[in-house]
Design a protein around this motif. Structure first.
Motif, PDB file in Angstrom:
ATOM      1  N   ASP A  55      27.423   4.016  15.478  1.00 34.33           N
ATOM      2  CA  ASP A  55      28.004   5.311  15.152  1.00 34.33           C
ATOM      3  C   ASP A  55      26.995   6.222  14.461  1.00 34.33           C
ATOM      4  N   ALA A  56      27.293   7.501  14.470  1.00 38.37           N
ATOM      5  CA  ALA A  56      26.388   8.484  13.882  1.00 38.37           C
ATOM      6  C   ALA A  56      26.218   8.282  12.380  1.00 38.37           C
ATOM      7  N   ASP A  57      27.207   7.670  11.717  1.00 38.15           N
ATOM      8  CA  ASP A  57      27.112   7.459  10.274  1.00 38.15           C
ATOM      9  C   ASP A  57      26.347   6.179   9.913  1.00 38.15           C
ATOM     10  N   GLY A  58      25.762   5.516  10.920  1.00 38.98           N
ATOM     11  CA  GLY A  58      24.999   4.302  10.662  1.00 38.98           C
ATOM     12  C   GLY A  58      25.797   3.023  10.791  1.00 38.98           C
ATOM     13  N   ALA A  59      27.115   3.118  10.974  1.00 36.21           N
ATOM     14  CA  ALA A  59      27.939   1.926  11.135  1.00 36.21           C
ATOM     15  C   ALA A  59      27.731   1.321  12.517  1.00 36.21           C
ATOM     16  N   VAL A  60      27.898   0.028  12.607  1.00 32.35           N
ATOM     17  CA  VAL A  60      27.825  -0.700  13.878  1.00 32.35           C
ATOM     18  C   VAL A  60      29.156  -1.400  14.086  1.00 32.35           C
ATOM     19  N   ARG A  74      33.242  -4.284  12.111  1.00 29.37           N
ATOM     20  CA  ARG A  74      32.570  -3.032  11.785  1.00 29.37           C
ATOM     21  C   ARG A  74      31.755  -3.252  10.515  1.00 29.37           C
ATOM     22  N   VAL A  75      30.480  -2.930  10.552  1.00 30.00           N
ATOM     23  CA  VAL A  75      29.615  -3.103   9.385  1.00 30.00           C
ATOM     24  C   VAL A  75      28.850  -1.812   9.126  1.00 30.00           C
ATOM     25  N   VAL A  76      28.648  -1.517   7.872  1.00 28.80           N
ATOM     26  CA  VAL A  76      27.866  -0.362   7.480  1.00 28.80           C
ATOM     27  C   VAL A  76      27.133  -0.710   6.190  1.00 28.80           C
ATOM     28  N   CYS A  77      25.906  -0.234   6.066  1.00 22.10           N
ATOM     29  CA  CYS A  77      25.097  -0.516   4.886  1.00 22.10           C
ATOM     30  C   CYS A  77      24.986   0.755   4.057  1.00 22.10           C
ATOM     31  N   ARG A  78      25.428   0.688   2.790  1.00 19.07           N
ATOM     32  CA  ARG A  78      25.396   1.830   1.894  1.00 19.07           C
ATOM     33  C   ARG A  78      24.927   1.367   0.516  1.00 19.07           C
ATOM     34  N   ASP A  79      23.966   2.066  -0.049  1.00 18.59           N
ATOM     35  CA  ASP A  79      23.506   1.793  -1.413  1.00 18.59           C
ATOM     36  C   ASP A  79      23.129   0.329  -1.618  1.00 18.59           C
ATOM     37  N   ALA A  81      24.242  -2.333  -0.133  1.00 22.19           N
ATOM     38  CA  ALA A  81      25.277  -3.334   0.121  1.00 22.19           C
ATOM     39  C   ALA A  81      25.878  -3.117   1.497  1.00 22.19           C
ATOM     40  N   VAL A  82      26.298  -4.200   2.138  1.00 25.89           N
ATOM     41  CA  VAL A  82      26.954  -4.141   3.445  1.00 25.89           C
ATOM     42  C   VAL A  82      28.456  -4.255   3.232  1.00 25.89           C
ATOM     43  N   ALA A  83      29.192  -3.285   3.775  1.00 23.33           N
ATOM     44  CA  ALA A  83      30.651  -3.346   3.775  1.00 23.33           C
ATOM     45  C   ALA A  83      31.098  -3.662   5.191  1.00 23.33           C
ATOM     46  N   ALA A  84      31.946  -4.669   5.340  1.00 22.35           N
ATOM     47  CA  ALA A  84      32.400  -5.094   6.659  1.00 22.35           C
ATOM     48  C   ALA A  84      33.918  -5.141   6.693  1.00 22.35           C
ATOM     49  N   GLU A  85      34.466  -4.862   7.865  1.00 18.87           N
ATOM     50  CA  GLU A  85      35.882  -5.049   8.149  1.00 18.87           C
ATOM     51  C   GLU A  85      35.989  -5.733   9.498  1.00 18.87           C
TER      52      GLU A  85
END
Length: 327
Positions: A55-60, A74-79, A81-85
């Motif tokens: 995705d455009a926001d960096g999420a995969v 769904r995973v995204v890396c912010r600050d 840390a990786v947040a996943a759902e």
């Protein structure tokens, strides 16, 4: 081919409309520095891969067929840390495997660059980690489809077959602009695809038969994900039609194998030879000689070479993509 006159397996009934449920969450702190796109990029089979979205926001977002059933992650890396759902029957499995998928078992500190090009690329791409999916068939089948054809042909075949015989991925993260994510077919469904559908997807009888043979022993092949890479490759190569090229492409992803070198590739020896020795006419044997100083980390060395952009200039037009579906 077995299943020659089998009907197309039915797709699941559409899910009723309703509120989008939240997925099961997990947070994980990766080692720093870390680049999520570099880590998961090798799992994407072309820009239209129906099992993968960046995705455009960096999420995969990925759709997988786990041992517990279909799942969407769904995973995204912010600050840092990786947040996943995760959603679906396979959600718990995907979240449990999350650190290994994202490279937690990788050991990049064991890599010592011995060429200036690799040292510079490692400096510019410090967030590279080697992923490990723990799933064999989802990497083996597209690798079989990529045997001795252009990537355009292989990606098209994967896209068409997964969309037609897979199933819509669970959860709201599987939805998005355009077509949603799909979970690839299970082993039985791969084995039931009729011969004319392989033909329509541009897959010749040799590759289709190899997929069928792999699907018949899928359970034994999935066991390879827990083996050492050399043993895993040997297990895969027991399937007629699966050779060193295909097994290496598979264990690189399923097992996170840092030393698995793809031999038998049309372009890779020339790329490695050009980058490390200025010789674009390098063959497999000479490529392995050039990579010998990186034994134990040869796959990582190749990844860095490819990331460096140091590819030889093209001397001939690209190989023309074929289309056996027109025959």
């Amino acid at each position: 081919m077995a299943g020659r006159f089998a009907p197309r397996p039915a797709l699941p009934a559409p899910r009723p409309a309703g509120p989008s449920p939240a997925g099961k969450p997990r947070r994980w702190t990766p080692p720093k520095p870390y680049d999520l796109g570099l880590v998961l990029g090798p799992l994407r089979r072309g820009p239209g891969d129906p099992t993968f979205r960046a995705d455009a926001d960096g999420a995969v977002r990925r759709a997988s067929r786990t041992p517990e059933g279909p799942g969407t992650l769904r995973v995204v890396c912010r600050d840092g840390a990786v947040a996943a759902e995760a959603w679906g029957p396979g959600a718990d499995w995907l979240l449990e495997q999350l650190p290994e998928l994202l490279g937690a078992a990788d050991a990049p500190d064991g890599f010592t660059p011995r060429h200036r090009l690799l040292a510079e690329t490692a400096r510019r791409r410090p967030g590279l980690r080697l992923c490990r999916t723990g799933l064999v068939l989802e990497s083996l089948i597209p690798s079989i489809l990529e045997q001795k054809v252009t990537t355009v042909e292989a990606y098209r075949a994967w896209r068409l077959l997964v969309r037609k015989y897979g199933e819509p991925a669970p959860g709201p993260a599987a939805k998005g602009p355009g077509e949603g994510l799909y979970v690839m077919p299970d082993a039985r469904t791969w084995a039931l695809i009729p011969s004319w559908e392989w033909h329509r997807a541009g897959v010749d009888a040799r590759r289709a038969s190899t997929v069928l043979r792999a699907a018949r022993v899928a359970r034994r092949l999935e066991e390879a994900a827990t083996m050492e890479p050399e043993q895993a490759a040997a297990r895969l190569e027991l399937v007629p039609g699966v050779g060193p090229w295909t097994s290496a492409e598979t264990v690189q992803r399923a097992n996170g194998a840092p030393d698995a070198v793809t031999v038998g590739d049309l372009h890779l020896p020339g790329i490695v030879g050009h980058a490390l020795a200025g010789d674009r006419d390098t063959g497999d044997a000479a490529m392995l000689d050039l990579l010998a100083p990186y034994e134990g980390q040869r796959h990582r060395a190749v990844r860095l070479i490819l990331l460096s952009g140091a590819t030889p200039p093209r001397r001939a037009p690209r190989m023309r993509a074929g289309d056996i579906a027109r025959l």
